[in-house]
Design an enzyme around this catalytic site. Structure first.
Site: not given
Ligand code: BG6
Length: 459
Positions: A158, A359
């Site tokens: 990201e 993800e």
């Molecule tokens: C993504 C990241 O942006 O979202 C992760 O790659 C992150 O590292 C995930 O944990 C969820 O975001 P957050 O802030 O809810 O943990």
């Protein structure tokens, strides 16, 4: 799904490892950031550093074919001397070997938010070209040490989020100053050059490897059928999702976006010889992080919310609420599984290289119910919906090679603490009480296990 589909799950180093100073590890920007009292930080996280064998045993039980994790940059190169930290190499060697012993393919993210703090203190981190050389050296170290066993690599997780988020890029004191946006684009550009150099070296050192970026793919819906809202959604995607990917895949920024950023005075400064670096390599695949779509409308002062991140408002679009999508506990804009198929189609049609969902997930503040169970039906519903769309995307001709939900276990959230849980496996700790960090598979774990066993044919 097709033969060899990569059924995976994702994590990142600072969100699970803990042991933040152990084994000669240096500190990173996510270790030094300000954390509210009573909120979990990186010190212990999930203690994966000590419990990795137990975690991999659970991955094997789940039937994972692959596992996406990141390597901690300051665990490998803790200072500026360039001396490689043997304890760091040993840890990841053990981790990789344990995965392979369990027939799980390691998918390695080189850099996931944890920039060594020393690079910020000394050079201003990504604001400086020095950091490009440090990243290249770090990537080479990984390729040379693990390339005999790791054949799929991700360069930067990201990049867009890192360039804007001062918690990650370490430039907190500049955030509210005039000129920060220009600095943001310059930092982003330096990451692009670093990534290009790493992709080139990867091919030289591990000729049979695949390497690519992990994009924070932000899909946009227009707020209404009005042409100005449709155009706002188009512009938001061009700027937030394609600006960096175009550099990565095509080695250039399209004229439309370049002109816009130049007029705003934020287009990065380039040097002689950069052109050559930009064209010197290209990715083999793209990792897509997709959680939810956003909705854009023609910019409207009234709607501007000062709490939104800088990049959510521009003179070409404003992010606004979507009345159709239902908010969830941690997703104020709701989610839409069909959006994932749209995102995959758009990215594939634009770039024509394989994609992997790196993800995708939903967070809730869960607690253990009596009988040691976590009934996360909402997570099953979320992942099932998105996986069905992946399947349809493949049927429609999209080259999707794998799916890796966020996250394998609960992790320290990147933006909040430990209450925001995304995992298939519950970690029994709270924000400030570490307890024994027992691992308890949730209902979604058993559901996903069955999906993997059936190669998705039961979806
Ligand atoms: C993504 C990241 O942006 O979202 C992760 O790659 C992150 O590292 C995930 O944990 C969820 O975001 P957050 O802030 O809810 O943990």
């Amino acid at each position: 799904m097709r033969e060899g589909f990569l059924w995976s799950a994702s994590t990142s180093a600072f969100q699970i490892e803990g042991a933040y100073k152990k084994g000669n590890k240096g500190l990173s920007t996510v270790d030094t950031r300000h954390v509210k009292k009573g909120t979990a930080d990186t010190k212990f996280a999930c203690d994966h550093y000590h419990k990795y064998k137990e975690d991999i045993a659970l991955m094997a039980e789940l039937g994972l074919k692959a596992y996406r994790f990141s390597i901690s940059w300051p665990r490998i190169l803790p200072d500026l001397s360039g001396k490689v930290n043997k304890e760091g190499i040993d840890f990841y060697n053990d981790l990789i070997n344990e995965l392979l012993k369990n027939n799980i393919e390691p998918l390695v993210t080189i850099y996931h938010f944890d920039l060594p703090q020393i690079l910020v203190d000394k050079f201003g981190g990504w604001a400086s070209r020095e950091t490009i050389n440090f990243y290249e050296k770090y990537a080479i170290t990984l390729f040379e040490n693990f390339g005999d066993r790791v054949k799929k690599w991700f360069t930067i997780n990201e990049q867009f989020v890192v360039m804007f988020n001062s918690e990650f890029n370490g430039m907190r004191e500049f955030e509210n100053q005039i000129g920060y946006e220009k600095l943001v684009y310059q930092m982003g550009y330096h990451m692009t050059l670093a990534e290009k150099k790493a992709m080139k070296k990867c091919k030289e050192i591990i000729p049979d490897a695949m390497i690519g970026p992990v994009a924070a793919y932000q899909l946009f819906y227009p707020a209404t059928a009005k042409s100005e809202d449709i155009m706002a959604a188009f512009d938001a995607e061009e700027i937030l999702s394609y600006y960096l990917l175009d550099f990565c895949v095509k080695g250039e920024c399209n004229e439309y976006t370049r002109k816009y950023l130049k007029e705003k005075g934020v287009y990065p400064e380039m040097k002689m010889g950069d052109e050559e670096i930009l064209k010197s390599s290209s990715p083999d695949f793209i990792g897509i992080n997709y959680y939810f779509p956003l909705t854009a409308e023609f910019p409207n002062e009234r709607e501007k919310n000062p709490n939104f991140p800088l990049f959510w408002n521009s003179d070409r679009y404003s992010v606004t609420k979507n009345s159709i999508l239902k908010p969830t506990e941690w997703m104020p804009f709701g989610f839409d599984s069909r959006g994932l198929r749209s995102a995959l189609k758009k990215a594939y049609i634009r770039y024509s290289i394989p994609l992997m969902v790196t993800e995708n997930g939903v967070a809730y503040s869960e607690v253990i119910e009596s009988g040691n169970i976590i009934n996360d039906d909402y997570r099953i519903e979320y992942i099932e919906g998105h996986l069905k769309e992946c399947k349809k995307a493949i049927e429609e001709g999209i080259d999707l090679i794998g799916y890796s939900p966020w996250s394998f276990t609960d992790v320290l959230s990147a933006s909040q603490g430990f209450s925001k849980r995304y995992g298939l496996v519950y970690i029994d700790r709270t924000e400030d009480d570490l307890k024994e960090m027992r691992r308890i598979p949730k209902k979604s774990f058993y559901w996903y296990k069955n999906v993997i066993k059936n190669n998705g044919n039961n979806l």
